[in-house]
Design a protein around this motif. Structure first.
Motif, PDB file in Angstrom:
ATOM      1  N   HIS A 185       0.836  -1.200   0.000  1.00  0.00           N
ATOM      2  CA  HIS A 185       0.000   0.000   0.000  1.00  0.00           C
ATOM      3  C   HIS A 185       0.873   1.253   0.000  1.00  0.00           C
ATOM      4  O   HIS A 185       0.649   2.201  -0.755  1.00  0.00           O
ATOM      5  CB  HIS A 185      -0.914  -0.049   1.234  1.00  0.00           C
ATOM      6  CG  HIS A 185      -2.031   0.942   1.189  1.00  0.00           C
ATOM      7  ND1 HIS A 185      -2.911   1.116   2.233  1.00  0.00           N
ATOM      8  CD2 HIS A 185      -2.415   1.812   0.235  1.00  0.00           C
ATOM      9  CE1 HIS A 185      -3.770   2.061   1.918  1.00  0.00           C
ATOM     10  NE2 HIS A 185      -3.495   2.495   0.721  1.00  0.00           N
ATOM     11  N   ARG A 204       2.248   6.726  -6.807  1.00  0.00           N
ATOM     12  CA  ARG A 204       1.309   7.766  -7.229  1.00  0.00           C
ATOM     13  C   ARG A 204       1.902   9.158  -7.007  1.00  0.00           C
ATOM     14  O   ARG A 204       1.767  10.042  -7.849  1.00  0.00           O
ATOM     15  CB  ARG A 204       0.003   7.609  -6.448  1.00  0.00           C
ATOM     16  CG  ARG A 204      -1.037   8.672  -6.742  1.00  0.00           C
ATOM     17  CD  ARG A 204      -2.276   8.115  -7.365  1.00  0.00           C
ATOM     18  NE  ARG A 204      -3.269   9.165  -7.592  1.00  0.00           N
ATOM     19  CZ  ARG A 204      -3.430   9.768  -8.746  1.00  0.00           C
ATOM     20  NH1 ARG A 204      -2.686   9.426  -9.784  1.00  0.00           N
ATOM     21  NH2 ARG A 204      -4.361  10.697  -8.890  1.00  0.00           N
ATOM     22  N   ALA A 205       2.559   9.350  -5.890  1.00  0.00           N
ATOM     23  CA  ALA A 205       3.191  10.645  -5.628  1.00  0.00           C
ATOM     24  C   ALA A 205       4.242  10.942  -6.688  1.00  0.00           C
ATOM     25  O   ALA A 205       4.319  12.054  -7.228  1.00  0.00           O
ATOM     26  CB  ALA A 205       3.824  10.655  -4.235  1.00  0.00           C
ATOM     27  N   ARG A 206       5.022   9.945  -7.036  1.00  0.00           N
ATOM     28  CA  ARG A 206       6.047  10.138  -8.069  1.00  0.00           C
ATOM     29  C   ARG A 206       5.388  10.454  -9.403  1.00  0.00           C
ATOM     30  O   ARG A 206       5.895  11.287 -10.155  1.00  0.00           O
ATOM     31  CB  ARG A 206       6.917   8.887  -8.191  1.00  0.00           C
ATOM     32  CG  ARG A 206       7.625   8.475  -6.923  1.00  0.00           C
ATOM     33  CD  ARG A 206       8.850   9.314  -6.603  1.00  0.00           C
ATOM     34  NE  ARG A 206       9.837   9.227  -7.638  1.00  0.00           N
ATOM     35  CZ  ARG A 206      10.199  10.238  -8.418  1.00  0.00           C
ATOM     36  NH1 ARG A 206       9.667  11.430  -8.253  1.00  0.00           N
ATOM     37  NH2 ARG A 206      11.091  10.085  -9.349  1.00  0.00           N
ATOM     38  N   ASN A 207       4.295   9.801  -9.686  1.00  0.00           N
ATOM     39  CA  ASN A 207       3.584  10.080 -10.934  1.00  0.00           C
ATOM     40  C   ASN A 207       3.077  11.509 -10.992  1.00  0.00           C
ATOM     41  O   ASN A 207       2.878  12.065 -12.068  1.00  0.00           O
ATOM     42  CB  ASN A 207       2.402   9.122 -11.102  1.00  0.00           C
ATOM     43  CG  ASN A 207       2.835   7.759 -11.602  1.00  0.00           C
ATOM     44  OD1 ASN A 207       3.963   7.588 -12.070  1.00  0.00           O
ATOM     45  ND2 ASN A 207       1.959   6.784 -11.497  1.00  0.00           N
ATOM     46  N   LEU A 208       2.838  12.072  -9.842  1.00  0.00           N
ATOM     47  CA  LEU A 208       2.382  13.460  -9.805  1.00  0.00           C
ATOM     48  C   LEU A 208       3.554  14.437  -9.780  1.00  0.00           C
ATOM     49  O   LEU A 208       3.373  15.640  -9.611  1.00  0.00           O
ATOM     50  CB  LEU A 208       1.466  13.701  -8.605  1.00  0.00           C
ATOM     51  CG  LEU A 208       0.075  13.077  -8.735  1.00  0.00           C
ATOM     52  CD1 LEU A 208      -0.726  13.257  -7.453  1.00  0.00           C
ATOM     53  CD2 LEU A 208      -0.675  13.698  -9.916  1.00  0.00           C
ATOM     54  N   GLY A 209       4.746  13.905  -9.949  1.00  0.00           N
ATOM     55  CA  GLY A 209       5.901  14.777 -10.084  1.00  0.00           C
ATOM     56  C   GLY A 209       6.591  15.157  -8.789  1.00  0.00           C
ATOM     57  O   GLY A 209       7.501  15.980  -8.800  1.00  0.00           O
ATOM     58  N   PHE A 210       6.162  14.558  -7.671  1.00  0.00           N
ATOM     59  CA  PHE A 210       6.853  14.853  -6.414  1.00  0.00           C
ATOM     60  C   PHE A 210       8.211  14.151  -6.428  1.00  0.00           C
ATOM     61  O   PHE A 210       8.314  12.995  -6.860  1.00  0.00           O
ATOM     62  CB  PHE A 210       6.027  14.360  -5.218  1.00  0.00           C
ATOM     63  CG  PHE A 210       4.791  15.174  -4.954  1.00  0.00           C
ATOM     64  CD1 PHE A 210       4.880  16.397  -4.291  1.00  0.00           C
ATOM     65  CD2 PHE A 210       3.542  14.731  -5.378  1.00  0.00           C
ATOM     66  CE1 PHE A 210       3.742  17.143  -4.044  1.00  0.00           C
ATOM     67  CE2 PHE A 210       2.401  15.483  -5.140  1.00  0.00           C
ATOM     68  CZ  PHE A 210       2.500  16.697  -4.467  1.00  0.00           C
ATOM     69  N   VAL A 262      -1.280  19.846   4.187  1.00  0.00           N
ATOM     70  CA  VAL A 262      -1.199  19.055   2.966  1.00  0.00           C
ATOM     71  C   VAL A 262      -1.530  19.918   1.756  1.00  0.00           C
ATOM     72  O   VAL A 262      -0.859  19.876   0.729  1.00  0.00           O
ATOM     73  CB  VAL A 262      -2.174  17.864   3.038  1.00  0.00           C
ATOM     74  CG1 VAL A 262      -1.995  16.980   1.818  1.00  0.00           C
ATOM     75  CG2 VAL A 262      -1.963  17.072   4.316  1.00  0.00           C
ATOM     76  N   LEU A 280       3.229  13.069   6.329  1.00  0.00           N
ATOM     77  CA  LEU A 280       1.916  13.696   6.531  1.00  0.00           C
ATOM     78  C   LEU A 280       0.817  12.629   6.573  1.00  0.00           C
ATOM     79  O   LEU A 280      -0.120  12.712   7.358  1.00  0.00           O
ATOM     80  CB  LEU A 280       1.630  14.690   5.409  1.00  0.00           C
ATOM     81  CG  LEU A 280       2.391  16.015   5.459  1.00  0.00           C
ATOM     82  CD1 LEU A 280       2.206  16.793   4.168  1.00  0.00           C
ATOM     83  CD2 LEU A 280       1.932  16.841   6.655  1.00  0.00           C
ATOM     84  N   TRP A 281       0.979  11.655   5.710  1.00  0.00           N
ATOM     85  CA  TRP A 281      -0.015  10.589   5.618  1.00  0.00           C
ATOM     86  C   TRP A 281      -0.091   9.809   6.930  1.00  0.00           C
ATOM     87  O   TRP A 281      -1.179   9.509   7.440  1.00  0.00           O
ATOM     88  CB  TRP A 281       0.372   9.654   4.473  1.00  0.00           C
ATOM     89  CG  TRP A 281      -0.596   8.548   4.190  1.00  0.00           C
ATOM     90  CD1 TRP A 281      -1.962   8.589   4.300  1.00  0.00           C
ATOM     91  CD2 TRP A 281      -0.276   7.238   3.734  1.00  0.00           C
ATOM     92  NE1 TRP A 281      -2.502   7.390   3.927  1.00  0.00           N
ATOM     93  CE2 TRP A 281      -1.483   6.537   3.571  1.00  0.00           C
ATOM     94  CE3 TRP A 281       0.916   6.581   3.417  1.00  0.00           C
ATOM     95  CZ2 TRP A 281      -1.536   5.213   3.119  1.00  0.00           C
ATOM     96  CZ3 TRP A 281       0.861   5.277   2.966  1.00  0.00           C
ATOM     97  CH2 TRP A 281      -0.354   4.598   2.819  1.00  0.00           C
ATOM     98  N   PHE A 314       1.304   4.272  -2.771  1.00  0.00           N
ATOM     99  CA  PHE A 314       1.265   5.691  -2.411  1.00  0.00           C
ATOM    100  C   PHE A 314       2.473   6.405  -3.030  1.00  0.00           C
ATOM    101  O   PHE A 314       2.336   7.449  -3.686  1.00  0.00           O
ATOM    102  CB  PHE A 314       1.298   5.814  -0.881  1.00  0.00           C
ATOM    103  CG  PHE A 314       1.216   7.224  -0.348  1.00  0.00           C
ATOM    104  CD1 PHE A 314       0.033   7.713   0.192  1.00  0.00           C
ATOM    105  CD2 PHE A 314       2.334   8.054  -0.360  1.00  0.00           C
ATOM    106  CE1 PHE A 314      -0.044   9.011   0.702  1.00  0.00           C
ATOM    107  CE2 PHE A 314       2.268   9.352   0.137  1.00  0.00           C
ATOM    108  CZ  PHE A 314       1.076   9.819   0.671  1.00  0.00           C
ATOM    109  N   LEU A 357       5.342  13.689   2.173  1.00  0.00           N
ATOM    110  CA  LEU A 357       3.946  13.290   2.014  1.00  0.00           C
ATOM    111  C   LEU A 357       3.642  12.040   2.838  1.00  0.00           C
ATOM    112  O   LEU A 357       2.585  11.937   3.463  1.00  0.00           O
ATOM    113  CB  LEU A 357       3.636  13.032   0.534  1.00  0.00           C
ATOM    114  CG  LEU A 357       3.458  14.283  -0.327  1.00  0.00           C
ATOM    115  CD1 LEU A 357       3.379  13.917  -1.805  1.00  0.00           C
ATOM    116  CD2 LEU A 357       2.190  15.031   0.095  1.00  0.00           C
ATOM    117  N   LYS A 370      -1.621  11.140  11.749  1.00  0.00           N
ATOM    118  CA  LYS A 370      -3.082  11.197  11.728  1.00  0.00           C
ATOM    119  C   LYS A 370      -3.624  12.545  12.207  1.00  0.00           C
ATOM    120  O   LYS A 370      -4.788  12.867  11.982  1.00  0.00           O
ATOM    121  CB  LYS A 370      -3.665  10.095  12.640  1.00  0.00           C
ATOM    122  CG  LYS A 370      -3.255   8.692  12.237  1.00  0.00           C
ATOM    123  CD  LYS A 370      -3.752   8.362  10.834  1.00  0.00           C
ATOM    124  CE  LYS A 370      -3.447   6.903  10.482  1.00  0.00           C
ATOM    125  NZ  LYS A 370      -3.536   6.647   9.034  1.00  0.00           N
ATOM    126  N   ALA A 423       0.734  20.698  -1.480  1.00  0.00           N
ATOM    127  CA  ALA A 423       0.296  20.352  -2.837  1.00  0.00           C
ATOM    128  C   ALA A 423       0.317  21.578  -3.748  1.00  0.00           C
ATOM    129  O   ALA A 423       0.812  21.527  -4.873  1.00  0.00           O
ATOM    130  CB  ALA A 423      -1.102  19.744  -2.789  1.00  0.00           C
TER     131      ALA A 423
END
Lengths: 143, 143
Positions: free
Chosen positions: A45, A52-58, A80, A69-70, A49, A66, A73, A84
């Motif tokens: 999992h 996906r973060a890498r795919n968004l360019g982070f 966040v 932050l995740w 995560f 991130l 809790k 972003a």
DNA sequence: TATGGTCCTTCCCATCATGGGAAGGTCAAG
DNA sequence: CTTGACCTTCCCATGATGGGAAGGACCATA
């Protein structure tokens, strides 16, 4: 779950999973008696995560934040969101930069005959020789 | 002209000038008796060409091709134009990619309260947990 | 049981373009 | 002659990823 299966089901290559472990982005998983890494669904999992973060360019370091932050809790969603939007601004800066390049180059290409003749304003511009055609303002040399 | 002056007047750092020489992007210049590199105006001109090409996003290998085209007095302008437009297409592809990232992220940020509460759809999306609020289409998970 | 194929392990190297810095030589001005 | 700015070469680091070698593990099948 072996590293190969974790890779398949997360989209992160086995190579990168080991790398992420080596730089401390993810923790070291359990090992089988023979030394194989064993991944729990929870860890897969996390890998998803990360993917996906890498795919968004982070970047990896941003991804690290991130993840923090995740896992925290009690973080405020404002934190966040700020993070972003900051990244969005960086993306937009890079977009603008690329658009400037593309625009300049498109403009130069437009003024190029594109036929068999050797004369070419694209190379002339790169060379800074600026073959003055007939009334031409010094455009696009702001780099 | 020493390497430092060549660097100042071309915008290419001394470090990079030596590197370009080492990979054969530029030729080895003359040397003074004591071994200092000596650059002629012509070579500084080439460095400026390279700098400008790099500023337009051409890779070093692409810059190498541009230099070859530049030096080939008999090339057809069509060749240069094709090369340039090809690069424009690459730039545009990268722009589109970044825009997709920024768009997804902007959308996610928009749905985030951004207040003191911990609940955050941005992290939820990254985690793939997709906290379904009330009627929400699965947007942006095409990565 | 032997064999072969597929997986896993670690370790090193390459990419792309650039900068940092060390150790030592050179040059110009005071 | 000293000082400081410059030059030389050489090695290392970055960020994220892949390639591949050498060797061990696992599993199915003959």
């Amino acid at each position: 779950m072996n590293i190969g299966q974790a890779a398949d089901s997360s989209g992160v290559s086995a190579k990168m999973i080991r790398y992420y472990e080596s730089i401390g982005l993810i923790g070291a998983p359990l090992r089988s008696e023979s030394g194989y890494r064993i991944y729990a669904p929870e860890e897969v999992h996390t890998l998803r995560f990360i993917k996906r973060a890498r795919n968004l360019g982070f970047s990896i370091d941003e991804t690290r934040e991130l993840l923090a932050l995740w896992r925290d809790k009690s973080r405020a969603s404002a934190d966040v969101k700020r993070f972003a939007l900051n990244h969005v601004a960086e993306l937009e800066a890079k977009i603008a930069e690329l658009q400037a390049m593309a625009g300049t180059l498109r403009h130069l290409a437009q003024t190029c005959h594109g036929d068999g003749r050797p004369d070419c304003p694209i190379l002339a511009d790169l060379a800074g020789t600026e073959t003055p055609p007939k009334g031409r303002q010094s455009a696009g040399r702001s780099g």
